[in-house]
Design a protein around this motif. Structure first.
Motif, PDB file in Angstrom:
ATOM      1  N   ARG A 173       0.868  -1.183   0.000  1.00 36.27           N
ATOM      2  CA  ARG A 173       0.000   0.000   0.000  1.00 36.27           C
ATOM      3  C   ARG A 173       0.901   1.229   0.000  1.00 36.27           C
ATOM      4  O   ARG A 173       1.716   1.412   0.912  1.00 36.27           O
ATOM      5  CB  ARG A 173      -0.917   0.010   1.230  1.00 36.27           C
ATOM      6  N   ALA A 175       1.342   5.267   0.028  1.00 33.35           N
ATOM      7  CA  ALA A 175       0.756   6.573   0.330  1.00 33.35           C
ATOM      8  C   ALA A 175       1.221   7.559  -0.744  1.00 33.35           C
ATOM      9  O   ALA A 175       2.412   7.847  -0.861  1.00 33.35           O
ATOM     10  CB  ALA A 175       1.199   7.048   1.705  1.00 33.35           C
ATOM     11  N   LYS A 176       0.280   8.060  -1.534  1.00 34.34           N
ATOM     12  CA  LYS A 176       0.617   9.011  -2.589  1.00 34.34           C
ATOM     13  C   LYS A 176       0.293  10.411  -2.097  1.00 34.34           C
ATOM     14  O   LYS A 176      -0.856  10.835  -2.060  1.00 34.34           O
ATOM     15  CB  LYS A 176      -0.172   8.701  -3.865  1.00 34.34           C
ATOM     16  N   PHE A 177       1.350  11.118  -1.683  1.00 34.73           N
ATOM     17  CA  PHE A 177       1.189  12.461  -1.125  1.00 34.73           C
ATOM     18  C   PHE A 177       1.206  13.486  -2.252  1.00 34.73           C
ATOM     19  O   PHE A 177       2.259  13.876  -2.751  1.00 34.73           O
ATOM     20  CB  PHE A 177       2.313  12.761  -0.135  1.00 34.73           C
ATOM     21  N   VAL A 203      -2.874   4.940  -2.113  1.00 37.67           N
ATOM     22  CA  VAL A 203      -3.777   5.682  -1.233  1.00 37.67           C
ATOM     23  C   VAL A 203      -3.443   7.174  -1.316  1.00 37.67           C
ATOM     24  O   VAL A 203      -2.373   7.600  -0.880  1.00 37.67           O
ATOM     25  CB  VAL A 203      -3.636   5.206   0.229  1.00 37.67           C
ATOM     26  N   ILE A 205      -3.145  10.966  -0.337  1.00 37.84           N
ATOM     27  CA  ILE A 205      -3.151  11.783   0.874  1.00 37.84           C
ATOM     28  C   ILE A 205      -2.669  13.178   0.474  1.00 37.84           C
ATOM     29  O   ILE A 205      -1.604  13.315  -0.151  1.00 37.84           O
ATOM     30  CB  ILE A 205      -2.236  11.208   1.975  1.00 37.84           C
ATOM     31  N   LEU A 259       0.695   9.796   9.178  1.00 32.80           N
ATOM     32  CA  LEU A 259      -0.362   9.647   8.172  1.00 32.80           C
ATOM     33  C   LEU A 259      -0.187   8.365   7.363  1.00 32.80           C
ATOM     34  O   LEU A 259      -1.165   7.694   7.012  1.00 32.80           O
ATOM     35  CB  LEU A 259      -0.384  10.859   7.249  1.00 32.80           C
ATOM     36  N   MET A 260       1.052   7.998   7.085  1.00 32.76           N
ATOM     37  CA  MET A 260       1.305   6.730   6.396  1.00 32.76           C
ATOM     38  C   MET A 260       0.797   5.561   7.229  1.00 32.76           C
ATOM     39  O   MET A 260       0.080   4.683   6.735  1.00 32.76           O
ATOM     40  CB  MET A 260       2.804   6.548   6.146  1.00 32.76           C
ATOM     41  N   ASN A 263      -2.918   5.092   7.562  1.00 30.61           N
ATOM     42  CA  ASN A 263      -3.537   4.574   6.338  1.00 30.61           C
ATOM     43  C   ASN A 263      -2.987   3.197   5.955  1.00 30.61           C
ATOM     44  O   ASN A 263      -3.191   2.737   4.836  1.00 30.61           O
ATOM     45  CB  ASN A 263      -3.309   5.567   5.194  1.00 30.61           C
ATOM     46  N   CYS A 265      -0.080   2.155   5.242  1.00 27.35           N
ATOM     47  CA  CYS A 265       0.835   2.183   4.105  1.00 27.35           C
ATOM     48  C   CYS A 265       2.256   1.864   4.577  1.00 27.35           C
ATOM     49  O   CYS A 265       2.666   2.294   5.658  1.00 27.35           O
ATOM     50  CB  CYS A 265       0.825   3.550   3.431  1.00 27.35           C
ATOM     51  N   GLY A 268       5.745   5.108   0.255  1.00 24.40           N
ATOM     52  CA  GLY A 268       5.077   6.339  -0.145  1.00 24.40           C
ATOM     53  C   GLY A 268       5.716   6.960  -1.371  1.00 24.40           C
ATOM     54  O   GLY A 268       6.833   6.610  -1.766  1.00 24.40           O
ATOM     55  N   TYR A 295      10.117   2.639   6.244  1.00 23.34           N
ATOM     56  CA  TYR A 295       9.012   3.037   5.370  1.00 23.34           C
ATOM     57  C   TYR A 295       9.537   3.956   4.265  1.00 23.34           C
ATOM     58  O   TYR A 295       9.489   5.182   4.384  1.00 23.34           O
ATOM     59  CB  TYR A 295       7.922   3.730   6.183  1.00 23.34           C
TER      60      TYR A 295
END
Length: 461
Positions: A173, A175-177, A203, A205, A259-260, A263, A265, A268, A295
């Motif tokens: 998963r 995290a697409k910031f 995901v 964000i 936030l990761m 969610n 994740c 990222g 991460y």
């Protein structure tokens, strides 16, 4: 901290009429070896409670073994041959489980004699692998060697790393910031295809969520923020920056990581420099610091770059950090070396011990350590997915800004040709160690086209 865990089902096999005593002797030898390899990562599920001496040779035991492995949720299967083995048993379990499978048997000490029958281990594996293929089993193989040999230990180690890569990708998963920076068409990725082909979830964000969380952390003097700020400033020289900006860098790092995790994740892709007006500071330092906690986050919203880094994290079993670098310039004197650089997102744990760690305008500055390096890139074009991977070493070179390492290969011209003509961009992942064989095998399980820079591709002029 991210920790990899591999659940390995082990189902040794023997031929029904061959010596049980000898088969058990072989089993005890190889089980002792594999239990000593990455015991902190590998959980072994045996069949000692289901089969005589924990060795599968009766077909009526197959359903019981399959049921136990399914309940355990094994990630991979090892079917070592104690002698010729029973191909219907080994292939029956493997076909039912449909997980990466390892084939191996110990080298026979002698041929048959009038006084006694040998084990015929290699002979049985030739037979078994044909049946595996008929049943559609995708398997790996350690060539026929002694149990106590480096070949066996190294082969088993590589298989565990291959399984780790496959598991990492299939449970990923990201995290697409934010969105990609406007000029960077090269980082475009097909999120729907990643989900369909590999089970990778992206995901979204917003960077504004990072900014809001960072504000809250600082205002409340949150313990996670204050503790991290103290740790970071103890390791990194921040004297060139205003204290307020240093504090903001720390708050942004903690916010992004929280936030990761919220969610679910484990990797990222960050908009980075184009989001600086929203965040208040460059987020470069945060990327390297979060990678050191297991991460990895790519720069410039490079989703395929995030997959690349996650694959390297799988290769490393979560025990060390990886990095994402720009391919920038050739070495001024060394024709086979290239500068792997980025403005400041490399993990602190990979820093050269003699390089001073500094934070300048929110961006890290230091050189990475020396050692063997594996460089790779996961990417796609026209619905086909590729994995480029090769090995080299960190060498001396001129000092520069940001975070960097000079990377030497045996033939940079061939690397450059591959990267230019392949579906790749200026971002590559790096990890310390020699892992091309692991990535090549992982690519086979994942259905990727493996691109080897040691093999000539399209020629340049």
């Amino acid at each position: 901290m991210y920790k990899q865990k591999i659940i390995l089902g082990v189902a040794p096999t023997k031929r029904g009429f061959l010596s049980m005593e000898e088969a058990k002797r072989q089993k005890d030898k190889f089980m002792a070896v594999i239990r000593s390899i990455h015991p902190d990562v590998v959980e072994i599920v045996d069949i000692d409670d289901l089969c005589e001496n924990g060795i599968l040779f009766q077909t009526d035991r197959i359903p019981l073994v399959v049921e136990k492995f399914r309940k355990a949720g094994i990630d991979a299967l090892f079917t070592p041959h104690c002698d010729f083995g029973e191909e219907q048993c080994a292939a029956g379990v493997a076909a039912a489980m449909k997980v990466p499978t390892l084939m191996w048997g110990a080298r026979d000490e002698r041929p048959n004699t009038d006084e006694g029958r040998g084990r015929d281990t290699q002979c049985g594996m030739f037979a078994c692998t044909k049946v595996m293929q008929r049943f559609g089993v995708k398997y790996s193989y350690i060539w026929n060697c002694e149990t106590e040999s480096d070949d066996f230990r190294n082969g088993f180690d590589r298989f565990i790393r291959v399984v780790s890569v496959v598991k990492t990708v299939k449970t990923l998963r990201i995290a697409k910031f934010g969105a990609r920076p406007v000029p960077f068409m090269s980082v475009m990725a097909n999120e729907a295809d990643l989900a369909t082909r590999f089970g990778i979830t992206v995901v979204p964000i917003s960077p504004t969520a990072i900014a809001a969380r960072a504000d809250k952390l600082a205002e409340e003097n949150d313990p996670a923020y204050t503790s991290y700020l103290a740790d970071m400033t103890a390791r990194i020289d921040t004297s060139s920056m205003e204290r307020e900006k240093v504090e903001r860098c720390a708050a942004v790092k903690v916010a992004a990581q929280q936030l990761m995790l919220e969610n679910n994740c484990t990797a990222g892709a960050m908009e980075c420099w184009s989001a600086t007006p929203i965040l208040g500071v460059p987020i470069c330092m945060a990327l390297g610091e979060i990678a050191d906690e297991g991460y990895p986050i790519s720069c410039e919203t490079d989703v395929n770059g995030a997959v690349t880094m996650a694959m390297l994290r799988g290769v490393l079993l979560g025990k060390e950090s990886e990095f994402l670098a720009d391919l920038t310039i050739r070495h001024p004197q060394n024709d086979n070396a290239e500068l792997l650089w980025h403005c400041g997102p490399f993990p602190y744990s990979l820093k050269h011990p003699d390089s001073c760690a500094r934070l300048v305008n929110g961006q890290e500055r230091w050189e990475l350590k020396k050692g063997n390096l594996t460089v790779c890139r996961f990417d796609d074009i026209d619905g086909k997915y590729y994995l480029f991977a090769g090995e080299g070493r960190a060498v001396d070179g001129p000092e520069t800004t940001g975070t960097y390492v000079w990377f030497e290969t045996d033939n940079w011209k061939r690397w450059e040709e591959k990267l230019i003509f392949g579906p790749y961009i200026h971002h590559v992942g790096g990890a310390y160690g020699q892992y091309k064989a692991v990535l090549r095998e992982a690519a086979r399980y994942l259905g990727l086209i493996f691109d080897d820079p040691d093999e000539q591709g399209i020629h340049s002029l």
